[in-house]
Design a protein around this motif. Structure first.
Motif, PDB file in Angstrom:
ATOM      1  N   MET A 119     -16.241  -2.926   1.942  1.00 50.43           N
ATOM      2  CA  MET A 119     -14.904  -2.337   1.909  1.00 50.43           C
ATOM      3  C   MET A 119     -14.340  -2.121   3.315  1.00 50.43           C
ATOM      4  O   MET A 119     -13.159  -2.349   3.572  1.00 50.43           O
ATOM      5  N   LYS A 120     -15.213  -1.724   4.234  1.00 45.66           N
ATOM      6  CA  LYS A 120     -14.761  -1.406   5.594  1.00 45.66           C
ATOM      7  C   LYS A 120     -14.234  -2.624   6.353  1.00 45.66           C
ATOM      8  O   LYS A 120     -13.535  -2.477   7.354  1.00 45.66           O
ATOM      9  N   HIS A 121     -14.597  -3.817   5.873  1.00 48.40           N
ATOM     10  CA  HIS A 121     -14.132  -5.025   6.561  1.00 48.40           C
ATOM     11  C   HIS A 121     -12.677  -5.378   6.241  1.00 48.40           C
ATOM     12  O   HIS A 121     -12.090  -6.216   6.900  1.00 48.40           O
ATOM     13  N   TYR A 122     -12.121  -4.759   5.188  1.00 44.53           N
ATOM     14  CA  TYR A 122     -10.758  -5.118   4.796  1.00 44.53           C
ATOM     15  C   TYR A 122      -9.744  -4.222   5.497  1.00 44.53           C
ATOM     16  O   TYR A 122      -9.909  -3.008   5.538  1.00 44.53           O
ATOM     17  N   SER A 123      -8.688  -4.853   6.017  1.00 42.37           N
ATOM     18  CA  SER A 123      -7.674  -4.061   6.703  1.00 42.37           C
ATOM     19  C   SER A 123      -6.637  -3.527   5.720  1.00 42.37           C
ATOM     20  O   SER A 123      -5.901  -2.593   6.039  1.00 42.37           O
ATOM     21  N   ALA A 124      -6.567  -4.119   4.537  1.00 40.77           N
ATOM     22  CA  ALA A 124      -5.639  -3.656   3.493  1.00 40.77           C
ATOM     23  C   ALA A 124      -6.194  -4.149   2.164  1.00 40.77           C
ATOM     24  O   ALA A 124      -7.087  -5.008   2.137  1.00 40.77           O
ATOM     25  N   ALA A 125      -5.669  -3.606   1.063  1.00 41.54           N
ATOM     26  CA  ALA A 125      -6.183  -4.029  -0.242  1.00 41.54           C
ATOM     27  C   ALA A 125      -5.105  -3.975  -1.314  1.00 41.54           C
ATOM     28  O   ALA A 125      -4.241  -3.102  -1.304  1.00 41.54           O
ATOM     29  N   ILE A 126      -5.195  -4.958  -2.212  1.00 41.21           N
ATOM     30  CA  ILE A 126      -4.376  -4.938  -3.428  1.00 41.21           C
ATOM     31  C   ILE A 126      -5.337  -4.619  -4.561  1.00 41.21           C
ATOM     32  O   ILE A 126      -6.288  -5.380  -4.808  1.00 41.21           O
TER      33      ILE A 126
END
Ligand code: NAG
Length: 283
Positions: A119-126
């Motif tokens: 999760m920490k690798h994503y800068s944003a999420a849909i």
């Protein structure tokens, strides 16, 4: 006299031919040929490395993630990626499937993770939210049909009473709540939540909203690509409402689905998002 008639006839012919020449020369400006409409190219491409920040397309399994990827690819012309590297999807045209998901070559990355480190690798999420019962039905159909993405199976009595089936449904619903809760409580980056049911009902405007979140400007030609190819190759054509046999089977196996939905809906509404879709009752 006959000679005079001949002269008149010849004179007349010359006039007619001259007129014809004038008409023929002016054809392009007189006749409107049908305007050849420029057909927009609906090609989809991989972006150069590091083009996109890593944006998760996170959902519970069975929530229409692959279909939304297809819609995004049509609407943007960019391939979507995945942490799964599923060869079947790659061969089905999801060329971003085998890309390294951290490479920035794809506009979003499909995942079902509940792993904080990933999760920490994503800068944003849909976050794609679907009703848990229809998600479980869809996921179960996929697994029972031996991983074929278009599979649906008969829910006969023998199948639905088997211990394997019962635990599959229970695990799928557990996982649904876990994915929703993890991302709604622990993800600290920009989060966009979209309900699968809203995308079904209002595909084009919903995709427009998603593009705004992704900072992708809406292109008229690409939106035409989207409109002319809503379904894609991996969208199962199954409608489950609350009167369907499948729906009743899941409710019977997982007695507290309503409580779980209420818990997740409360997390959603607390952050200003819509609650989980209750699924419209039968026609
Ligand atoms: C979109 O752009 C804004 C402003 O630059 C930025 O804060 C945001 O993180 C971007 N969104 C995504 C999904 O990259």
């Amino acid at each position: 006299m006959p000679e005079l008639i001949g002269l008149r006839a010849r004179f007349f012919m010359v006039i007619v031919m001259a007129l014809l020449m004038v008409v023929v020369n002016n054809v392009p400006s007189v006749i409107h040929f049908p305007i050849v409409k420029r057909v927009p190219s609906c090609a989809v491409n991989l972006a150069a490395p590091h083009t996109y920040p890593p944006v998760a397309l996170i959902s519970a399994p069975g929530s229409g993630n692959t279909w939304v990827r297809h819609l995004l690819e049509q609407a943007t012309g960019s391939f979507t990626g995945s942490v799964f590297e599923d060869p079947e999807l790659f061969e089905g045209g999801f060329i971003g499937e085998l890309e390294d998901w951290k490479s920035g070559t794809t506009i979003v990355v499909k995942t079902h993770t509940r792993n904080i480190h990933q999760m920490k690798h994503y800068s944003a999420a849909i976050l794609l939210v679907r009703n848990p019962v229809t998600s479980a039905i869809s996921e179960c159909n996929r697994l029972l049909a031996d991983q074929r993405h278009l599979g649906t199976v008969e829910w006969d009595e023998e199948t639905v009473q088997s211990p394997e089936f019962v635990s599959l449904i229970q695990e799928t619903i557990d996982r649904w709540e876990d994915v929703m809760t993890t991302w709604l409580t622990l993800f600290t980056g920009p989060l966009y939540v979209v309900n699968y049911e809203d995308i079904v009902d209002n595909t084009v405007p919903e995709m427009g909203n998603m593009l705004r979140f992704l900072n992708v400007s809406e292109d008229v030609g690409r939106m035409e690509c989207l409109k002319s190819n809503i379904e894609g190759r991996f969208h199962r054509h199954v409608v489950h409402d609350q009167n369907s046999v499948e729906f009743k089977v899941v409710l019977h196996i997982v007695g507290d689905v309503e409580v779980r939905m209420a818990r997740v809906s409360s997390l959603l509404t607390r952050r200003g998002f819509k609650p989980v879709d209750p699924v419209r009752t039968g026609a």
